[in-house]
Design a protein around this motif. Structure first.
Motif, PDB file in Angstrom:
ATOM      1  N   THR A   1     113.853   0.552  -6.192  1.00  0.00           N
ATOM      2  CA  THR A   1     113.129   1.472  -5.322  1.00  0.00           C
ATOM      3  C   THR A   1     114.093   2.288  -4.465  1.00  0.00           C
ATOM      4  OG1 THR A   1     112.943  -0.070  -3.462  1.00  0.00           O
ATOM      5  CG2 THR A   1     111.245  -0.207  -5.179  1.00  0.00           C
TER       6      THR A   1
ATOM      7  N   GLY B   1     106.711   2.657 -13.222  1.00  0.00           N
ATOM      8  CA  GLY B   1     106.697   3.070 -11.826  1.00  0.00           C
ATOM      9  C   GLY B   1     105.454   2.586 -11.114  1.00  0.00           C
TER      10      GLY B   1
ATOM     11  N   HIS C   1     108.255   5.856 -17.929  1.00  0.00           N
ATOM     12  CA  HIS C   1     108.680   5.855 -16.521  1.00  0.00           C
ATOM     13  C   HIS C   1     107.507   5.740 -15.560  1.00  0.00           C
ATOM     14  CE1 HIS C   1     113.143   7.177 -16.577  1.00  0.00           C
ATOM     15  NE2 HIS C   1     112.847   6.473 -17.652  1.00  0.00           N
TER      16      HIS C   1
ATOM     17  N   THR D   1     112.328   4.319  -8.250  1.00  0.00           N
ATOM     18  CA  THR D   1     110.883   4.348  -8.023  1.00  0.00           C
ATOM     19  C   THR D   1     110.596   4.569  -6.549  1.00  0.00           C
ATOM     20  OG1 THR D   1     110.438   2.849  -9.874  1.00  0.00           O
ATOM     21  CG2 THR D   1     108.737   3.027  -8.193  1.00  0.00           C
TER      22      THR D   1
ATOM     23  N   PRO E   1     105.562  -2.156 -11.590  1.00  0.00           N
ATOM     24  CA  PRO E   1     106.987  -2.516 -11.577  1.00  0.00           C
ATOM     25  C   PRO E   1     107.326  -3.792 -12.339  1.00  0.00           C
ATOM     26  CG  PRO E   1     106.240  -1.885  -9.384  1.00  0.00           C
ATOM     27  CD  PRO E   1     105.017  -2.011 -10.237  1.00  0.00           C
TER      28      PRO E   1
ATOM     29  N   GLY F   1     104.527   5.426  -6.468  1.00  0.00           N
ATOM     30  CA  GLY F   1     104.635   4.935  -7.834  1.00  0.00           C
ATOM     31  C   GLY F   1     105.383   5.861  -8.760  1.00  0.00           C
ATOM     32  N   GLU F   2     105.893   6.979  -8.250  1.00  0.00           N
ATOM     33  CA  GLU F   2     106.652   7.919  -9.082  1.00  0.00           C
ATOM     34  C   GLU F   2     108.012   7.314  -9.444  1.00  0.00           C
ATOM     35  OE1 GLU F   2     105.791  12.343  -7.721  1.00  0.00           O
ATOM     36  OE2 GLU F   2     106.077  11.015  -5.994  1.00  0.00           O
ATOM     37  N   LYS F   3     108.432   7.531 -10.691  1.00  0.00           N
ATOM     38  CA  LYS F   3     109.700   6.971 -11.172  1.00  0.00           C
ATOM     39  C   LYS F   3     110.475   8.056 -11.919  1.00  0.00           C
ATOM     40  CE  LYS F   3     111.540   3.240 -14.081  1.00  0.00           C
ATOM     41  NZ  LYS F   3     111.205   2.154 -15.038  1.00  0.00           N
TER      42      LYS F   3
ATOM     43  N   ASN G   1     112.836  -2.625 -11.346  1.00  0.00           N
ATOM     44  CA  ASN G   1     112.536  -1.202 -11.224  1.00  0.00           C
ATOM     45  C   ASN G   1     112.939  -0.785  -9.812  1.00  0.00           C
ATOM     46  OD1 ASN G   1     111.224  -0.167 -13.740  1.00  0.00           O
ATOM     47  ND2 ASN G   1     109.882  -1.912 -13.353  1.00  0.00           N
TER      48      ASN G   1
END
Length: 384
Positions: A73, A269, A265, A151, A272, A156-158, A71
């Protein structure tokens, strides 16, 4: 009759052994490239070393960034973009599954620009370095579309984002590379293909072109997903799943995704370690049940394409048969884990529900049935 615009400039190269053409393809764009890839799999399988050799033989100077996680970053993308700037590369090559390919497109934007990649969520990008995608999994669709997902490790937003300048120049789809996928990756990425097709076919902004891509992808997936999972060396099944993935990627580029992606998502997010396809599998049945009434005719058509016999079933029963078929696929692929089994904490569900709107609101708006925060939270709870 609805109006729509279709645009996809990606040159798709498909076939066994086409990775061997990567050098001459790359030279059309630059003699200096940054390969963006994951930490281990492409190195362990020998694909990365093979690609480096092919590029160098064609006179392309190669730098490798292998820090992409499952995931990816913003920190990883900005680091890779910094290396691209430092080395003065003129081409970004994404090698691997969805994470490296998504990251390569974001790196291409950040390397061309003058601000952190996160800022491009609000400031549209108009320029990017050219990108070549070389896909190793059959599920992402990222090899043929403009979209990238990243991410923010602090929140933690994805979210997903995509601009016209982010389309790859070339997509190299070599089924022989996908043969290295272990069964659990084949299952998770293959189920992602299924959800891409389902959501593009039922979404509000679908059109005749995206639906045509979806129908062919459904045929290919129906006959090859389980086969590729159970027979890893079956190169025909691998190739057909690679085609299904590309077709699904073209479909979502036109018609987007829906509520399953909107919910998954923020799940991965915040967690991960959760594989995207596994998260989708946990959310699939409750999401489909929520959408059933709005998608009844579509579900019936898909059921027909999946070879499900009607045999006197009512419309409701025949539409629901697709949900039962989905449950069967999930079990067969050993993806029948719930959110709690994936390590998601129940008290985080309200946060995940909110982030579905703040980071993936466009996908909820595209969903066949309207949903508010209460409805989204209920789907999460039923998936738990």
């Amino acid at each position: 009759m609805d109006s729509f615009d279709i645009f996809n400039p990606v040159n798709i190269r498909f076939g066994r052994g086409v990775i061997g053409e990567a050098g001459k393809i790359a030279r059309r764009y630059s003699n200096s490239a940054l390969i963006v890839t994951g930490k281990t799999s492409m190195r362990k399988t020998g694909v990365l070393d093979n690609l480096i050799g092919i590029l160098k033989s064609a006179g392309v100077d190669v730098t490798v960034y292998d820090g992409i996680t499952p995931n990816p970053t913003t920190a990883e993308i900005d680091e890779a973009a910094g290396i691209a700037k430092q080395k003065g590369v003129g081409l970004i090559i994404g090698l691997g599954g969805g994470s490296p390919l998504d990251s390569a497109k974001a790196v291409a934007v950040a390397a061309k620009g003058d601000m952190p990649v996160w800022n491009y969520l609000k400031t549209p990008a108009t320029e990017a370095l050219p990108v070549i995608t070389i896909v190793s999994t059959s599920g992402t669709g990222s090899e043929v579309n403009r979209y990238s997902v990243m991410t923010n490790p602090e929140t933690g937003e994805k979210p997903g984002f995509g601009y016209a300048c982010m389309y790859p120049k070339e997509a190299i789809i070599d089924p022989e590379i996908t043969a290295s996928m272990p069964p659990q990756v084949t299952a998770a990425t293959g189920f992602d293909v299924f959800v891409h097709i389902l959501e593009a076919f039922t979404g509000k902004i679908r059109n005749a072109f995206s639906s045509a891509y979806c129908m062919q992808a459904f045929y290919l997936l129906r006959d090859n997903l389980v086969r590729a999972y159970e027979e890893p060396a079956n190169i025909e099944a691998r190739g057909n799943m690679a085609l299904a993935s590309a077709l699904a990627g073209l479909a979502i580029d036109i018609s987007g995704v829906g509520i399953m992606h909107a919910l998954e998502h923020p799940v991965s997010g915040n967690y991960p370690e959760v594989a995207h396809g596994a998260g989708l599998a946990a959310l699939a049945v409750p999401s489909m049940k929520y959408n059933l009434e709005a998608c009844k005719m579509d579900f019936m058509l898909i059921a027909h394409h999946f070879g499900i016999k009607r045999a006197g079933k009512s419309d409701d029963e025949y539409a629901y048969a697709l949900i039962e078929k989905t449950e069967d696929i999930i079990r067969t692929l050993s993806l029948n884990a719930r959110l709690k089994d994936l390590g998601v904490e129940k008290d985080r569900l309200p946060k995940i529900a909110k982030e579905a709107f703040s980071t993936m609101g466009f996908a909820i708006q595209n969903n066949a049935r309207a949903a508010g925060e209460a409805e989204v939270l209920k789907i999460l709870e039923e998936s738990y």
